[in-house]
Design a protein around this motif. Sequence first.
Motif, PDB file in Angstrom:
ATOM      1  N   UNK A 209     -94.370 -54.110 -31.974  1.00 45.37           N
ATOM      2  CA  UNK A 209     -93.129 -54.830 -32.291  1.00 45.37           C
ATOM      3  C   UNK A 209     -92.910 -54.918 -33.792  1.00 45.37           C
ATOM      4  N   UNK A 210     -93.971 -55.172 -34.541  1.00 42.16           N
ATOM      5  CA  UNK A 210     -93.851 -55.257 -36.001  1.00 42.16           C
ATOM      6  C   UNK A 210     -93.492 -53.909 -36.618  1.00 42.16           C
ATOM      7  N   UNK A 211     -94.064 -52.837 -36.067  1.00 42.37           N
ATOM      8  CA  UNK A 211     -93.755 -51.493 -36.559  1.00 42.37           C
ATOM      9  C   UNK A 211     -92.286 -51.168 -36.331  1.00 42.37           C
ATOM     10  N   UNK A 212     -91.806 -51.469 -35.136  1.00 44.06           N
ATOM     11  CA  UNK A 212     -90.406 -51.185 -34.784  1.00 44.06           C
ATOM     12  C   UNK A 212     -89.461 -52.013 -35.656  1.00 44.06           C
ATOM     13  N   UNK A 213     -89.818 -53.288 -35.834  1.00 43.54           N
ATOM     14  CA  UNK A 213     -88.999 -54.168 -36.670  1.00 43.54           C
ATOM     15  C   UNK A 213     -88.982 -53.692 -38.110  1.00 43.54           C
ATOM     16  N   UNK A 214     -90.093 -53.169 -38.574  1.00 43.62           N
ATOM     17  CA  UNK A 214     -90.174 -52.681 -39.954  1.00 43.62           C
ATOM     18  C   UNK A 214     -89.256 -51.491 -40.173  1.00 43.62           C
ATOM     19  N   UNK A 215     -89.170 -50.599 -39.190  1.00 44.95           N
ATOM     20  CA  UNK A 215     -88.223 -49.481 -39.279  1.00 44.95           C
ATOM     21  C   UNK A 215     -86.798 -50.011 -39.474  1.00 44.95           C
ATOM     22  N   UNK A 216     -86.427 -50.991 -38.649  1.00 43.26           N
ATOM     23  CA  UNK A 216     -85.078 -51.562 -38.697  1.00 43.26           C
ATOM     24  C   UNK A 216     -84.819 -52.259 -40.028  1.00 43.26           C
ATOM     25  N   UNK A 217     -85.761 -53.096 -40.443  1.00 48.64           N
ATOM     26  CA  UNK A 217     -85.572 -53.885 -41.660  1.00 48.64           C
ATOM     27  C   UNK A 217     -85.539 -53.015 -42.902  1.00 48.64           C
ATOM     28  N   UNK A 218     -86.373 -51.995 -42.928  1.00 55.82           N
ATOM     29  CA  UNK A 218     -86.371 -51.111 -44.094  1.00 55.82           C
ATOM     30  C   UNK A 218     -85.023 -50.425 -44.237  1.00 55.82           C
ATOM     31  N   UNK A 219     -84.478 -49.948 -43.125  1.00 56.38           N
ATOM     32  CA  UNK A 219     -83.171 -49.299 -43.176  1.00 56.38           C
ATOM     33  C   UNK A 219     -82.078 -50.253 -43.615  1.00 56.38           C
ATOM     34  N   UNK A 220     -82.085 -51.465 -43.056  1.00 60.20           N
ATOM     35  CA  UNK A 220     -81.068 -52.447 -43.412  1.00 60.20           C
ATOM     36  C   UNK A 220     -81.178 -52.863 -44.878  1.00 60.20           C
ATOM     37  N   UNK A 221     -82.395 -52.992 -45.362  1.00 57.98           N
ATOM     38  CA  UNK A 221     -82.580 -53.375 -46.761  1.00 57.98           C
ATOM     39  C   UNK A 221     -82.061 -52.301 -47.707  1.00 57.98           C
ATOM     40  N   UNK A 222     -82.318 -51.052 -47.372  1.00 55.77           N
ATOM     41  CA  UNK A 222     -81.823 -49.959 -48.217  1.00 55.77           C
ATOM     42  C   UNK A 222     -80.297 -49.937 -48.227  1.00 55.77           C
ATOM     43  N   UNK A 223     -79.689 -50.103 -47.068  1.00 57.92           N
ATOM     44  CA  UNK A 223     -78.228 -50.107 -46.990  1.00 57.92           C
ATOM     45  C   UNK A 223     -77.646 -51.355 -47.640  1.00 57.92           C
ATOM     46  N   UNK A 224     -78.354 -52.473 -47.513  1.00 57.18           N
ATOM     47  CA  UNK A 224     -77.874 -53.729 -48.093  1.00 57.18           C
ATOM     48  C   UNK A 224     -77.842 -53.671 -49.613  1.00 57.18           C
ATOM     49  N   UNK A 225     -78.637 -52.798 -50.192  1.00 59.57           N
ATOM     50  CA  UNK A 225     -78.686 -52.696 -51.659  1.00 59.57           C
ATOM     51  C   UNK A 225     -77.518 -51.897 -52.228  1.00 59.57           C
ATOM     52  N   UNK A 226     -76.683 -51.343 -51.366  1.00 63.70           N
ATOM     53  CA  UNK A 226     -75.585 -50.487 -51.807  1.00 63.70           C
ATOM     54  C   UNK A 226     -74.253 -51.206 -51.556  1.00 63.70           C
ATOM     55  N   UNK A 227     -73.745 -51.848 -52.578  1.00 57.39           N
ATOM     56  CA  UNK A 227     -72.503 -52.615 -52.462  1.00 57.39           C
ATOM     57  C   UNK A 227     -71.298 -51.682 -52.415  1.00 57.39           C
ATOM     58  N   UNK A 228     -70.272 -52.096 -51.668  1.00 54.82           N
ATOM     59  CA  UNK A 228     -69.066 -51.278 -51.503  1.00 54.82           C
ATOM     60  C   UNK A 228     -67.831 -51.951 -52.100  1.00 54.82           C
ATOM     61  N   UNK A 229     -67.596 -53.197 -51.693  1.00 49.94           N
ATOM     62  CA  UNK A 229     -66.353 -53.865 -52.087  1.00 49.94           C
ATOM     63  C   UNK A 229     -66.580 -55.377 -52.101  1.00 49.94           C
TER      64      UNK A 229
ATOM     65  N   UNK B 147     -82.177 -46.878 -40.640  1.00 54.36           N
ATOM     66  CA  UNK B 147     -83.151 -46.155 -41.456  1.00 54.36           C
ATOM     67  C   UNK B 147     -82.798 -44.683 -41.553  1.00 54.36           C
ATOM     68  N   UNK B 148     -82.302 -44.117 -40.479  1.00 54.83           N
ATOM     69  CA  UNK B 148     -81.824 -42.730 -40.527  1.00 54.83           C
ATOM     70  C   UNK B 148     -80.615 -42.619 -41.453  1.00 54.83           C
TER      71      UNK B 148
END
Length: 466
Positions: free
Chosen positions: A259-279, A55-56
Motif C-alpha cells: 500500500x505504501x509503495x502504491x501510494x508513493x507512486x501516486x504522491x510522487x506524480x502529484x507532487x511533480x505536477x503540483x510544482x508546475x503552476x499554470x494560472x 506519475x506517468x
Amino acid sequence: MERLHIMHTNDLHSHFENFPQIERFVAQQRKKDQQIHQQTLLFDIGDASDRVHPLTEATMAQANIQWMNKMHYDAVTIGNSEGLYYDHQILEQMYQKANFPVILDNLYETDGTKPKFVQSIKVITTAAGTKIGILGLTAPYLLTYPLLGWDVRLVQDILPALIAQWRPQVDVLILLSHLGINTDRYLCQKYPQLDIIIGGHSHHLLPKGERHNSTLITAAEKYGHYIGNIYLTIKNHQLQKMRAKTVATATLPVKATDENIILAYQQRGEQLLQSRAIAKLPYRLSAQLSAPHPALKLALKALEQATGSPVAMLSSGLFLTDLPAGIITENDLHQQLPHAIHLMKTTLSGQEFWRLMMEVQKNRNFLQIFPQKGMGFRGKIFGQIVLDGVTINEGTRQVFYQGQEVVPNKKYSIALLDHYLFIPFFPTLQIVGDNQLLYPDFLRTVFGKYLAHKFPLKAGASHDRN
C-alpha cells in the motif's frame, strides 16, 4: 528435452497498484524456473503506460520505463497509448534508458526509415541453442499516426515479408501483437508459420489460450489483473508442446508494504505536477453546470480559440473535479481532465450540420447517465451535452448557428473532440464530416494554455477577457 517458460503482460495502462504483486510473481517464477533448469522470458505487448496516472504524466512515462527495467523484460512492443498519447519527439526519446528492446515492425518515420528506438526482430538463443524469433506489430491507426509525424503500415503489407525472411532462420516464431483478438484469430488462419501470438489491445482474457491449427494465441486481459504464462517443450530445437494459463493478480499474496509503495507512486506524480503552476484563477471553476463559473463554459471558449471555429460542443462528464480559486497547477488540471482526448474541428454543410444536431437531441437524455468507457475517455459517465453558439428549437426542429438559422448548402464548422468521432452516437461526423484532428495536445493541455493566457500568474500580463 528443453523447457521454456514465457511470462507476458499487456495493457497495463499505468495501473501501478498491481505492480508490487506482479514484481514478486515474476521474481518467484524466475527462481523456480532456475531450480528446474527451465529458461524464463518476459514480454510486454503494449499500452504499458497511460497518462491518466499522475506519475506517468509527470515523467512522460519514464517512471514506467524504470519499472520495466527493474523487471528485466526480454522484449516489448508498443500500443496506441505509447504511439498516440505522446508527441513524436517524446516517443523517440522514451526508450533511451530502457534495458530491453522495443520490437516494432509497422511504424516508420515519414521518410520511410525505421525509428531509432525500435528493432525489427529479436532473436533469443536459448541455453540449448534453440532460436526464438520475436516480431512486434501495433494497431495501425491510419487516421491519427500521420498527425504525429509517423507512417504506420497495415499488417498485410508488413508481415508476409517478415515471415518469409525470418521463419527459415528461427526454430520458434512469436508475434507480440497489439492488434486485438479478432485480428489475432485471423492471423492464425492466414499465417500458420507463426507458432505463438501473444495478444493485447482489445483487453481480452484467454485463461488457457486458444489453439488455431498449429498456432497458440494468448492474452492477459488488462491493467495487470492477470499475468500470462506459456510453457513450451522443445526437442532437438523443434517445438513439441505448448500450454498457456493466466494467473489472477488478485489471488497473489499482498504484503503490508504494498500500500505504501502504491501510494508513493501516486504522491510522487502529484507532487511533480503540483510544482508546475499554470494560472491564477480569480474564482472557483466548478465542474457543475448549475454552479457559478462552470469550467465547461470556459473550456468551450478554449476549443473555439484553438480551432478557429465560432461554436463548440462538449460533454459535462469530462470534468471530474472543480478548479479552485487561486493558483492552479498541472496536477489540478490533470485531476479534472485525465483523458487522452484531442480536439477536432469539423466542417459540415448546413443540411449535415442540422442532422448532427438532431443526433445530439436524440441522444442527449440517454447519454446524460451513460457509463462511457474507452476511446481515451477516463471518466465515468458521458454527461450532459453543452453547445456554445448553437441553439436548437425542439418544437420546430430548427437549428440556429450564432443566432442565424442554418442554410442547407452553406458550410459550418464546429469545435469538438476526436472522442465524439470514435463513439457511435454521432454518425454524421464519421460519415460526412470534414474532420480536422488537432494533435498532439490533449484537451487539458489546450484548456491549460487558455487559462494561462486568460488568468496569468502575473497580474496585468494579459487583458484577454473572452
